[in-house]
Design a protein around this motif. Structure first.
Motif, short mmCIF file in Angstrom:
data_model
loop_
_atom_site.label_atom_id
_atom_site.label_comp_id
_atom_site.label_asym_id
_atom_site.label_seq_id
_atom_site.Cartn_x
_atom_site.Cartn_y
_atom_site.Cartn_z
N ARG A 195 29.63 -58.11 79.92
CA ARG A 195 28.86 -57.48 80.99
C ARG A 195 29.68 -56.33 81.58
NH1 ARG A 195 27.89 -62.87 81.11
NH2 ARG A 195 25.76 -63.62 81.50
N LEU A 196 29.01 -55.24 81.87
CA LEU A 196 29.66 -54.12 82.53
C LEU A 196 30.04 -54.53 83.96
CD1 LEU A 196 30.28 -51.00 82.11
CD2 LEU A 196 28.22 -50.62 83.47
N PRO A 197 31.29 -54.33 84.38
CA PRO A 197 31.66 -54.65 85.76
C PRO A 197 31.12 -53.59 86.72
CG PRO A 197 33.56 -53.74 84.61
CD PRO A 197 32.46 -53.89 83.59
N ALA A 198 29.81 -53.59 86.88
CA ALA A 198 29.14 -52.52 87.63
C ALA A 198 29.58 -52.50 89.10
CB ALA A 198 27.63 -52.69 87.53
N LYS A 199 29.76 -53.67 89.69
CA LYS A 199 30.15 -53.73 91.10
C LYS A 199 31.51 -53.06 91.31
CE LYS A 199 30.49 -57.01 94.98
NZ LYS A 199 31.82 -56.63 95.48
N GLU A 200 32.47 -53.40 90.45
CA GLU A 200 33.80 -52.82 90.58
C GLU A 200 33.77 -51.31 90.34
OE1 GLU A 200 32.98 -55.50 89.00
OE2 GLU A 200 34.39 -57.13 89.37
N LEU A 201 32.98 -50.88 89.35
CA LEU A 201 32.88 -49.45 89.08
C LEU A 201 32.19 -48.72 90.23
CD1 LEU A 201 31.87 -49.56 85.30
CD2 LEU A 201 33.96 -48.56 86.22
N ALA A 202 31.06 -49.25 90.68
CA ALA A 202 30.27 -48.57 91.70
C ALA A 202 30.94 -48.54 93.06
CB ALA A 202 28.89 -49.22 91.80
N GLU A 203 31.62 -49.64 93.42
CA GLU A 203 32.16 -49.75 94.77
C GLU A 203 33.63 -49.34 94.88
OE1 GLU A 203 31.41 -53.66 96.25
OE2 GLU A 203 29.23 -53.52 95.96
N ASP A 204 34.34 -49.29 93.76
CA ASP A 204 35.77 -48.99 93.82
C ASP A 204 36.17 -47.80 92.96
OD1 ASP A 204 38.58 -49.30 94.29
OD2 ASP A 204 38.75 -50.44 92.42
N VAL A 205 35.92 -47.89 91.65
CA VAL A 205 36.45 -46.87 90.74
C VAL A 205 35.73 -45.53 90.88
CG1 VAL A 205 37.07 -46.37 88.36
CG2 VAL A 205 37.05 -48.73 89.15
N VAL A 206 34.41 -45.55 90.91
CA VAL A 206 33.65 -44.29 91.02
C VAL A 206 33.95 -43.55 92.32
CG1 VAL A 206 31.32 -43.36 91.37
CG2 VAL A 206 31.80 -44.82 89.40
N PRO A 207 33.96 -44.23 93.48
CA PRO A 207 34.32 -43.50 94.71
C PRO A 207 35.70 -42.87 94.64
CG PRO A 207 33.25 -45.56 95.27
CD PRO A 207 33.50 -45.60 93.79
N LYS A 208 36.67 -43.57 94.03
CA LYS A 208 38.01 -43.01 93.90
C LYS A 208 38.01 -41.82 92.94
CE LYS A 208 40.18 -46.84 92.85
NZ LYS A 208 41.25 -47.85 92.58
N ALA A 209 37.21 -41.90 91.89
CA ALA A 209 37.12 -40.79 90.94
C ALA A 209 36.51 -39.55 91.62
CB ALA A 209 36.28 -41.19 89.72
N ILE A 210 35.51 -39.78 92.47
CA ILE A 210 34.89 -38.67 93.18
C ILE A 210 35.87 -38.05 94.17
CG2 ILE A 210 33.07 -38.09 94.85
CD1 ILE A 210 31.26 -40.06 93.34
N GLU A 211 36.67 -38.88 94.82
CA GLU A 211 37.70 -38.36 95.72
C GLU A 211 38.71 -37.49 94.98
OE1 GLU A 211 39.62 -41.51 97.78
OE2 GLU A 211 37.83 -42.13 98.91
N ALA A 212 38.92 -37.81 93.72
CA ALA A 212 39.92 -37.09 92.92
C ALA A 212 39.35 -35.89 92.18
CB ALA A 212 40.55 -38.05 91.91
N ILE A 213 38.08 -35.56 92.42
CA ILE A 213 37.45 -34.47 91.67
C ILE A 213 38.15 -33.13 91.93
CG2 ILE A 213 35.41 -32.97 91.82
CD1 ILE A 213 33.67 -35.22 91.24
N GLN A 214 38.36 -32.41 90.85
CA GLN A 214 38.97 -31.07 90.91
C GLN A 214 38.37 -30.23 89.78
OE1 GLN A 214 41.18 -30.43 88.07
NE2 GLN A 214 40.51 -32.44 87.36
N ALA A 215 38.52 -28.93 89.88
CA ALA A 215 37.92 -28.02 88.91
C ALA A 215 38.97 -27.31 88.06
CB ALA A 215 37.06 -26.99 89.63
N ASP A 216 40.17 -27.87 88.01
CA ASP A 216 41.26 -27.19 87.31
C ASP A 216 41.38 -27.61 85.84
OD1 ASP A 216 42.02 -25.83 89.64
OD2 ASP A 216 43.18 -27.55 90.32
N SER A 217 41.48 -28.92 85.56
CA SER A 217 41.81 -29.35 84.22
C SER A 217 41.17 -30.69 83.90
CB SER A 217 43.33 -29.48 84.06
OG SER A 217 43.68 -29.98 82.79
N ALA A 218 40.90 -30.89 82.59
CA ALA A 218 40.36 -32.16 82.10
C ALA A 218 41.48 -33.13 81.70
CB ALA A 218 39.46 -31.91 80.91
#
Length: 223
Positions: A195-218
């Motif tokens: 099962r995809l750990p959707a709760k962990e992704l949606a509530e923890d990992v995705v918000p942190k990834a969005i906080e880290a968004i930048q337009a410089d490098s992949a």
């Protein structure tokens, strides 16, 4: 180089996680073509910023990383954030907390109708593929992508489509996308049957990834 072709570039790379049923020759040919196209596009869009055909020598790890960050410069109109978290597999709880990583790609100039994707021809596709096919069939514009490792969301015990959609909804909410979750394309790679750990992704990992968004490098997504 127009924005639509830049979108095609990213989708060509991301879709490599959704071609498990292709023959080896088809995968090799597709990846060779994508690699060639990507190299050409990077040279055109980023003023020639791409890895050299023959890599130079590096005296330190820091020099090498700096080189890769520069070579991974994002095209105009793209921003990217990556973050890590942990989850406990429902199927294998004895393994304890396991690492998981997610990357969010944001099309900063707004949603686009000019997008395409290549999906597996397998009769039992993963849930992200089902969501992506539905997005494409209904003509939804695209403004973001979310990619996770560790769990492929293929043949999960629960409702994998709902799990993928909940992660897309978290991306849409975090980025304030006017089109909502329908403008987010999911992609997953990893263990089949979990099962995809959707709760962990949606509530923890995705918000942190969005906080880290930048337009410089992949680079962060590949690290």
């Amino acid at each position: 180089m127009n924005f639509a072709r830049n979108v095609a570039l990213v989708l060509a790379v991301v879709s490599s996680s959704c071609v498990g049923a292709f023959s080896a020759s088809r995968i090799n040919n597709a990846m060779k073509q994508a690699s060639s196209n990507a190299a050409t596009m990077l040279h055109e869009t980023n003023g020639g910023l791409d890895t050299d055909l023959i890599l130079p020598s590096f005296s330190t790890k820091e020099e090498y990383i700096a080189y890769l960050k520069k070579a991974g410069s994002l095209p105009d109109g793209f921003a990217l954030g990556t973050a890590k978290g942990t989850f406990v597999s429902v199927e294998a709880p004895a393994m304890g907390p396991l690492p998981i990583k997610a990357t969010v790609i944001h099309l900063t100039e707004g949603p686009t109708d000019s997008w395409a994707a290549v999906f597996t021809s397998n009769r039992f596709p993963g849930c992200p593929v089902k969501v992506g096919k539905d997005r494409l069939a209904k003509g939804h514009p695209l403004q973001a992508l979310v990619i996770n490792n560790k769990v492929s969301n293929v043949c999960p015990g629960g409702d994998g489509v709902a799990a993928a959609e909940s992660v897309c909804a978290a991306v849409a909410e975090g980025l304030n996308l006017p089109g909502g979750a329908n403008t987010v394309l999911p992609s997953s790679t990893g263990v089949i049957g979990w099962r995809l750990p959707a709760k962990e992704l949606a509530e923890d990992v995705v918000p942190k990834a969005i906080e880290a968004i930048q337009a410089d490098s992949a680079f962060a997504a590949a690290e």
